[in-house]
Design a protein around this motif. Sequence first.
Motif, PDB file in Angstrom:
ATOM      1  N   SER A  50       0.821  -1.217   0.000  1.00 55.06           N
ATOM      2  CA  SER A  50       0.000   0.000   0.000  1.00 55.06           C
ATOM      3  C   SER A  50       0.852   1.263   0.000  1.00 55.06           C
ATOM      4  CB  SER A  50      -0.891   0.023   1.246  1.00 55.06           C
ATOM      5  OG  SER A  50      -0.079   0.135   2.417  1.00 55.06           O
ATOM      6  N   GLY A  51       2.149   1.108   0.245  1.00 53.88           N
ATOM      7  CA  GLY A  51       3.043   2.250   0.342  1.00 53.88           C
ATOM      8  C   GLY A  51       3.373   2.623   1.782  1.00 53.88           C
ATOM      9  N   GLN A  52       2.618   2.091   2.739  1.00 51.29           N
ATOM     10  CA  GLN A  52       2.899   2.360   4.155  1.00 51.29           C
ATOM     11  C   GLN A  52       4.230   1.715   4.526  1.00 51.29           C
ATOM     12  OE1 GLN A  52      -0.245   1.241   6.922  1.00 51.29           O
ATOM     13  NE2 GLN A  52       1.268   0.762   8.485  1.00 51.29           N
ATOM     14  N   VAL A  53       5.023   2.422   5.334  1.00 50.34           N
ATOM     15  CA  VAL A  53       6.299   1.892   5.808  1.00 50.34           C
ATOM     16  C   VAL A  53       6.232   1.786   7.322  1.00 50.34           C
ATOM     17  CG1 VAL A  53       8.788   2.240   5.931  1.00 50.34           C
ATOM     18  CG2 VAL A  53       7.546   2.864   3.847  1.00 50.34           C
ATOM     19  N   ASP A  54       6.550   0.602   7.836  1.00 50.99           N
ATOM     20  CA  ASP A  54       6.497   0.338   9.268  1.00 50.99           C
ATOM     21  C   ASP A  54       7.882   0.145   9.859  1.00 50.99           C
ATOM     22  OD1 ASP A  54       3.748   0.435   9.639  1.00 50.99           O
ATOM     23  OD2 ASP A  54       3.473  -1.726   9.439  1.00 50.99           O
ATOM     24  N   THR A  55       7.959   0.363  11.155  1.00 51.73           N
ATOM     25  CA  THR A  55       9.116   0.030  11.967  1.00 51.73           C
ATOM     26  C   THR A  55       8.926  -1.390  12.501  1.00 51.73           C
ATOM     27  OG1 THR A  55       8.042   0.820  13.974  1.00 51.73           O
ATOM     28  CG2 THR A  55       9.349   2.430  12.713  1.00 51.73           C
ATOM     29  N   ARG A  56       9.944  -1.906  13.148  1.00 54.83           N
ATOM     30  CA  ARG A  56       9.821  -3.224  13.788  1.00 54.83           C
ATOM     31  C   ARG A  56       8.691  -3.201  14.810  1.00 54.83           C
ATOM     32  NH1 ARG A  56      14.200  -6.373  17.578  1.00 54.83           N
ATOM     33  NH2 ARG A  56      13.558  -4.836  19.105  1.00 54.83           N
ATOM     34  N   GLU A  57       8.660  -2.174  15.636  1.00 56.40           N
ATOM     35  CA  GLU A  57       7.645  -2.096  16.686  1.00 56.40           C
ATOM     36  C   GLU A  57       6.228  -2.140  16.103  1.00 56.40           C
ATOM     37  OE1 GLU A  57       6.378   0.712  20.470  1.00 56.40           O
ATOM     38  OE2 GLU A  57       7.734   1.535  18.965  1.00 56.40           O
ATOM     39  N   ARG A  58       5.986  -1.356  15.070  1.00 59.78           N
ATOM     40  CA  ARG A  58       4.647  -1.305  14.466  1.00 59.78           C
ATOM     41  C   ARG A  58       4.306  -2.623  13.772  1.00 59.78           C
ATOM     42  NH1 ARG A  58       0.935   2.708  12.406  1.00 59.78           N
ATOM     43  NH2 ARG A  58      -0.785   1.437  11.682  1.00 59.78           N
ATOM     44  N   PHE A  59       5.258  -3.199  13.053  1.00 61.17           N
ATOM     45  CA  PHE A  59       5.026  -4.463  12.358  1.00 61.17           C
ATOM     46  C   PHE A  59       4.661  -5.560  13.358  1.00 61.17           C
ATOM     47  CE2 PHE A  59       7.244  -8.396  10.683  1.00 61.17           C
ATOM     48  CZ  PHE A  59       6.224  -8.777   9.834  1.00 61.17           C
ATOM     49  N   VAL A  60       5.433  -5.676  14.437  1.00 58.36           N
ATOM     50  CA  VAL A  60       5.169  -6.700  15.454  1.00 58.36           C
ATOM     51  C   VAL A  60       3.832  -6.422  16.144  1.00 58.36           C
ATOM     52  CG1 VAL A  60       5.973  -7.670  17.652  1.00 58.36           C
ATOM     53  CG2 VAL A  60       7.600  -7.286  15.787  1.00 58.36           C
ATOM     54  N   ASP A  61       3.580  -5.175  16.518  1.00 57.16           N
ATOM     55  CA  ASP A  61       2.321  -4.823  17.187  1.00 57.16           C
ATOM     56  C   ASP A  61       1.115  -5.147  16.309  1.00 57.16           C
ATOM     57  OD1 ASP A  61       3.688  -3.957  19.427  1.00 57.16           O
ATOM     58  OD2 ASP A  61       3.414  -1.811  19.001  1.00 57.16           O
ATOM     59  N   ASP A  62       1.202  -4.858  15.011  1.00 60.54           N
ATOM     60  CA  ASP A  62       0.087  -5.156  14.103  1.00 60.54           C
ATOM     61  C   ASP A  62      -0.170  -6.655  13.997  1.00 60.54           C
ATOM     62  OD1 ASP A  62      -0.400  -2.480  13.664  1.00 60.54           O
ATOM     63  OD2 ASP A  62       0.391  -2.468  11.611  1.00 60.54           O
ATOM     64  N   ALA A  67      -4.347  -6.499  13.740  1.00 59.95           N
ATOM     65  CA  ALA A  67      -4.513  -5.451  12.725  1.00 59.95           C
ATOM     66  C   ALA A  67      -4.005  -5.959  11.381  1.00 59.95           C
ATOM     67  CB  ALA A  67      -3.786  -4.177  13.147  1.00 59.95           C
ATOM     68  N   SER A  68      -2.978  -6.793  11.427  1.00 63.04           N
ATOM     69  CA  SER A  68      -2.471  -7.507  10.261  1.00 63.04           C
ATOM     70  C   SER A  68      -2.555  -8.992  10.614  1.00 63.04           C
ATOM     71  CB  SER A  68      -1.016  -7.105   9.984  1.00 63.04           C
ATOM     72  OG  SER A  68      -0.520  -7.802   8.870  1.00 63.04           O
ATOM     73  N   ASP A  96      -3.982 -15.707   2.466  1.00 61.57           N
ATOM     74  CA  ASP A  96      -5.287 -15.227   2.893  1.00 61.57           C
ATOM     75  C   ASP A  96      -5.105 -14.377   4.141  1.00 61.57           C
ATOM     76  OD1 ASP A  96      -7.140 -16.728   1.052  1.00 61.57           O
ATOM     77  OD2 ASP A  96      -6.032 -18.405   1.918  1.00 61.57           O
ATOM     78  N   THR A  97      -5.815 -13.259   4.180  1.00 62.06           N
ATOM     79  CA  THR A  97      -5.764 -12.372   5.335  1.00 62.06           C
ATOM     80  C   THR A  97      -7.169 -12.110   5.857  1.00 62.06           C
ATOM     81  OG1 THR A  97      -5.946 -10.341   4.021  1.00 62.06           O
ATOM     82  CG2 THR A  97      -3.724 -11.176   4.447  1.00 62.06           C
ATOM     83  N   HIS A  98      -7.229 -11.718   7.124  1.00 66.53           N
ATOM     84  CA  HIS A  98      -8.470 -11.233   7.724  1.00 66.53           C
ATOM     85  C   HIS A  98      -8.077 -10.194   8.777  1.00 66.53           C
ATOM     86  CE1 HIS A  98     -12.701 -12.120   9.512  1.00 66.53           C
ATOM     87  NE2 HIS A  98     -12.581 -10.905   9.025  1.00 66.53           N
ATOM     88  N   ASN A  99      -7.641  -9.040   8.269  1.00 64.79           N
ATOM     89  CA  ASN A  99      -7.194  -7.963   9.139  1.00 64.79           C
ATOM     90  C   ASN A  99      -8.358  -7.401   9.945  1.00 64.79           C
ATOM     91  OD1 ASN A  99      -4.745  -8.379   7.917  1.00 64.79           O
ATOM     92  ND2 ASN A  99      -4.891  -6.593   6.586  1.00 64.79           N
ATOM     93  N   LYS A 100      -8.049  -6.999  11.165  1.00 68.85           N
ATOM     94  CA  LYS A 100      -9.051  -6.461  12.078  1.00 68.85           C
ATOM     95  C   LYS A 100      -9.841  -5.343  11.396  1.00 68.85           C
ATOM     96  CE  LYS A 100      -7.992  -6.188  16.393  1.00 68.85           C
ATOM     97  NZ  LYS A 100      -7.372  -5.807  17.660  1.00 68.85           N
ATOM     98  N   ALA A 105      -9.516 -11.408   2.770  1.00 68.48           N
ATOM     99  CA  ALA A 105      -8.990 -11.061   1.444  1.00 68.48           C
ATOM    100  C   ALA A 105      -7.871 -12.018   1.063  1.00 68.48           C
ATOM    101  CB  ALA A 105      -8.467  -9.628   1.455  1.00 68.48           C
ATOM    102  N   LYS A 106      -7.575 -12.030  -0.225  1.00 64.24           N
ATOM    103  CA  LYS A 106      -6.450 -12.786  -0.755  1.00 64.24           C
ATOM    104  C   LYS A 106      -5.349 -11.790  -1.104  1.00 64.24           C
ATOM    105  CE  LYS A 106      -8.720 -16.918  -2.213  1.00 64.24           C
ATOM    106  NZ  LYS A 106      -8.234 -17.772  -1.158  1.00 64.24           N
ATOM    107  N   VAL A 107      -4.099 -12.210  -0.905  1.00 67.33           N
ATOM    108  CA  VAL A 107      -2.961 -11.382  -1.284  1.00 67.33           C
ATOM    109  C   VAL A 107      -2.095 -12.145  -2.271  1.00 67.33           C
ATOM    110  CG1 VAL A 107      -2.900  -9.988   0.812  1.00 67.33           C
ATOM    111  CG2 VAL A 107      -1.631 -12.120   0.747  1.00 67.33           C
ATOM    112  N   ASN A 108      -1.525 -11.394  -3.207  1.00 65.79           N
ATOM    113  CA  ASN A 108      -0.624 -11.946  -4.211  1.00 65.79           C
ATOM    114  C   ASN A 108       0.456 -10.895  -4.427  1.00 65.79           C
ATOM    115  OD1 ASN A 108       0.463 -13.591  -6.160  1.00 65.79           O
ATOM    116  ND2 ASN A 108      -1.079 -13.121  -7.709  1.00 65.79           N
ATOM    117  N   LEU A 109       1.631 -11.125  -3.854  1.00 64.71           N
ATOM    118  CA  LEU A 109       2.669 -10.103  -3.784  1.00 64.71           C
ATOM    119  C   LEU A 109       4.022 -10.637  -4.238  1.00 64.71           C
ATOM    120  CD1 LEU A 109       1.858  -8.962  -0.134  1.00 64.71           C
ATOM    121  CD2 LEU A 109       1.098  -7.818  -2.230  1.00 64.71           C
TER     122      LEU A 109
END
Length: 132
Positions: A50-62, A67-68, A96-100, A105-109
């Motif tokens: 999506s273009g969002q950039v996370d830190t380690r803290e945010r990635f782990v927290d999500d 949230a992720s 497959d994802t089911h974010n809060k 949704a399906k992801v293909n990256l």
Amino acid sequence: MALVTPAANAADETAAIEAAAEQLRALMVDPDKAKLEALIAPELSYGHSSGQVDTRERFVDDLMSGASDFLSIDISEQSVQAAGDTAIVRHTLTGDTHNKGKDPAKVNLRILQIWQHQGGDWQLLARQAVRL
């Protein structure tokens, strides 16, 4: 006295990098905060498709909060290129994802990961995802 060839060392390093990448895949589906923090460098730069950039803290927290939320992740077309204490891992991620707060949704990256050998282990230093 046994001789270790450079090819054997390279194969061992590639296997260790592949194992770290697989551990990350598994932890993204079934997160464990301590294991994620041990695997991910404090300096992580994590770029989402999506273009969002996370830190380690945010990635782990999500991951920990849902949230992720990855229900499944499959990896294909993986390549590993080691260069000293750094490695480049590229692969295709489907899942497959089911974010809060969102519908399933399906992801293909396409994924680019940069791993760095720190303190005797491989740690994720950077990641960038691009939608296919």
